[in-house]
Design a protein around this motif. Sequence first.
Motif, short mmCIF file in Angstrom:
data_model
loop_
_atom_site.label_atom_id
_atom_site.label_comp_id
_atom_site.label_asym_id
_atom_site.label_seq_id
_atom_site.Cartn_x
_atom_site.Cartn_y
_atom_site.Cartn_z
N LYS A 199 -8.37 5.79 4.87
CA LYS A 199 -7.46 5.76 6.01
C LYS A 199 -7.98 4.91 7.17
CE LYS A 199 -5.32 10.23 5.03
NZ LYS A 199 -4.17 9.61 4.37
N GLY A 200 -8.51 3.73 6.85
CA GLY A 200 -8.90 2.81 7.90
C GLY A 200 -10.10 3.21 8.71
N LYS A 201 -10.93 4.13 8.21
CA LYS A 201 -12.12 4.56 8.95
C LYS A 201 -13.37 4.29 8.11
CE LYS A 201 -9.50 8.11 11.42
NZ LYS A 201 -9.35 9.57 11.69
N ARG A 211 0.85 -1.19 0.00
CA ARG A 211 0.00 0.00 0.00
C ARG A 211 0.89 1.24 0.00
NH1 ARG A 211 -5.25 -0.68 3.86
NH2 ARG A 211 -5.81 -2.80 3.28
N ALA A 254 2.24 11.66 8.06
CA ALA A 254 1.34 12.34 8.99
C ALA A 254 1.72 13.80 9.09
CB ALA A 254 1.42 11.67 10.35
N ARG A 281 -5.86 5.16 0.94
CA ARG A 281 -5.32 6.40 1.53
C ARG A 281 -6.44 7.38 1.84
NH1 ARG A 281 -0.14 8.10 -2.06
NH2 ARG A 281 -0.34 9.96 -0.74
N GLN A 303 -6.32 15.12 -0.43
CA GLN A 303 -7.25 14.00 -0.42
C GLN A 303 -8.24 14.08 -1.58
OE1 GLN A 303 -10.19 13.77 2.79
NE2 GLN A 303 -9.52 11.68 3.15
N ILE A 307 1.89 4.73 1.40
CA ILE A 307 1.81 5.25 2.75
C ILE A 307 2.04 6.74 2.72
CG2 ILE A 307 2.79 5.14 5.07
CD1 ILE A 307 3.69 2.31 4.40
N GLU A 339 -6.43 12.83 -4.56
CA GLU A 339 -6.29 11.38 -4.56
C GLU A 339 -7.61 10.70 -4.91
OE1 GLU A 339 -4.73 10.59 -0.72
OE2 GLU A 339 -2.64 10.63 -1.39
#
Length: 628
Positions: A50-52, A3, A8, A47, A22, A5, A25
Motif C-alpha cells: 500500500k505505498g509504504k 492495479r 478504504a 495492495r 491482508q 484497488i 492477499e
Amino acid sequence: MKRLIGCALLTLGSMQLMAQEQKSELRLADEAYARQEYALAGNLYGRVIKGKPSRAPMALLMKLAHCRRETGYFGEAANWYAAAVQRPDCPAAAYFAYGEVLRNLEAYDSAKVQYARFNTVQADSLALKAAALRGCDSAVAWRQQKVTLNNLGVLKELNTPYSEWISGAVKKGLLLVSNGYRKMMLNDGAEANPVTDKRTFQPYYKAYVYQQYAQGNSTMYLEEMLPKVLDKYRYHIGPSCFNRAEDTLYVTVNEQQRPELQQRKGPIQGRRRLMLYYAVKKDNVWSPLAILPGLNIDGFSTSHPVISGDGGVLYFVSDRPGGFGQADIWYSEKQADSTWGKPVNCGARLNTVAAETFPTINEEGALYFSSQGHPGMGGYDIFRATGSRDNWGAPVNLKAPFNTGADDMGLILKPNGYEGYFSSNRPGGQGSDDIYHFTDAAYFTGGRPGDGGTTGGQPGTGITQPDLAGGKPGQPGTTGTTGTTGTTGTTGTTGTTGQKRTPTTEELELIRELEKLRFLYDFNSATLLPESKKVLDYVTGVLKQHPDWKLMVLSYADSRGSEGYNINLSALRCFAVIDYLGGKGIDVKRLYYMNLGEQFLVNACKDGTPCTEEQQRQNRRSELKVIY
C-alpha cells in the motif's frame, strides 16, 4: 495493466478484517509469485504494501520490484528498487537489479553507480556485472554514433495493445506470434473471451501467417497458422519454423498437463515448461502435432526452433543442464534416418551466464539472436554471429537503432536482404512488444542481395565493386567504382568474372542496346512502373539466352533531399530491378548493383536550380551495365 484497488475501511472491526484479508492477499501473492504469475503477484503485493515501502518487509519489496520488471513496467520497478537501496537491510542483489532497470530506462550513468555498489564473490555475478558496466559505456557511444535507418517505424497494421513479433519468413509470407489477434475474426473465427495468462494479464500466444501487400498483388491477409493442427492446444503456441520445402513444421508449445506442484511449508511451486512439437504434410494433409523425439527433456524448456537453409541443423533454446547460463542456444544435426541427433550446446562464444534466445537465420552461416549476457544497451539486445553448430565468431551487437535499453528481439530479413523486421517494447510503440519494419540498403551491406545482404564480419562492412571500365554508361573516363550507401560503407561485390571472351559483333550490338535502357521512377519512390517491367521482361529474355553474362544495375536519384537519403533511395531502386529479374528466374548471383544517389545528373537540375518536374524525373533512373 491496472492495479487492483481495495476499498478504504474505517471502523476498528473493519481494520481487523483488513488485517486478516491482508494475510490472505500475501499468501495469494506468494503463491502467484512462485508460479511466475508476475502480473497477478505484483498487483497483490502492491495492495499489501500500500505505498509504504519503508515499513514493508524487504522480501516483499524486492518481489514487487521484480514483478514490475518482469512485466515491463521499468519505471515502476525503478521506483521500488530505489526505495529498497535506501534502507539499511538492502540486499546486494537489489543494487544489480536497480542498475538493470535503470539501463532499461537508458539512464546509463545512474545505472553504473548502482552496478558499482553491487559486491559479490560469485563468479557468474561478477561476469554479469562486468558485462553490464561495459554495456553502459558502449551504449553511450553507440547512441552518439546512431545510424539512421531508412523507413524505420512501427508496423501499424500488425500491432495491437498486446504483444507481437515476427519469427520467420516463408515463401508466401511471414510467420508471426501474437496474443493480440485472438478476438479478431480470422480463418478460425474469433474468441470473445480468450484465456488470460496471469504472468502478464494478456491472452496466451498463438502462431499466425501474414502475407504482406506487394506491387501487383492486391491480397494482404492475416490468418491463424494451421488451426486444424494447433487449435486443440491451450496456453502459448509459437514461435515456429518450416523446412525449406514447407512440408515439416517445428513449433513451440506449452506443456498441456498441469505443471508439477510441490507442497512444502509455504507457497505452491509450479512452472509450465515449453516443448518442441512437429507435424508433417503428406498429400497436402498435415499430420497431427506430435512431440519432437530426442530433443525435449523432462523438467526443462525446449523452444524457439530455427532450421538451417540446407535442413541439416536445427537450432533451439533450452535451459537444460550442461549450459552456460539461464537459457542457451543449442543445436541438433539431422541423422541419415531423418531423426534428430543428440543436442549439443552452441558454445561459450554465443552463450553466457545470462539468457540467450530468439535465434533466427537470415543468411546461411549467420545467426541472429538476443542476449542479456553480452555487453549491450539494456534488456535483450540483438546480436549477429557467423559460423555454425558450436563454432562461432564473436557476436556483434547491432547497436542503435536496432537496440535500445528495452527488450529488442527477433530480427528477420526478407530474402531481398534489405527489408526486415524486429520486435521491441521500447517507448513509442502501440502495445507491449511491437513489430518494427525497415527498408534500408545501407546497414546490411556487402554482397549481392541474393547472397543474403551481409557478408562481412559485421553489419556495415563494405567490400569493393567490380571494376567498371568507363564507369557510367555513355561517359567514358569516369570510374564509377565507389557507389556508397550512406554512413555504413560501400555496397556491391567483388566482381571476378573469370576469363573474358571476345563477344561477337551481334553480341556487342545487343550489349550496347541494353546499356541504352533507362527505367524512370516517380518522386521519392522505388516502385517499378509498368513500362519498366515490360522492358525488364525483354532484359530477362536476353540474360536467359546468354547465361555467362552478368549485369550491373546502376541507380540514381534527383538532387532534391539530402545526399545520404538519395544514396539509400537509389539503393532501393537497384533492389527493385534485381527483385524483379530474380522473380523472373534470373539467378541473383549474376546481378550486381551500384547506388549512386544524385551523382551524374543527366541535366542541369542541381540543388537550387529551377527545373520542371519532367526534368527532375529524368534523373530518377536505373541503368544497366553488362559484365561478360
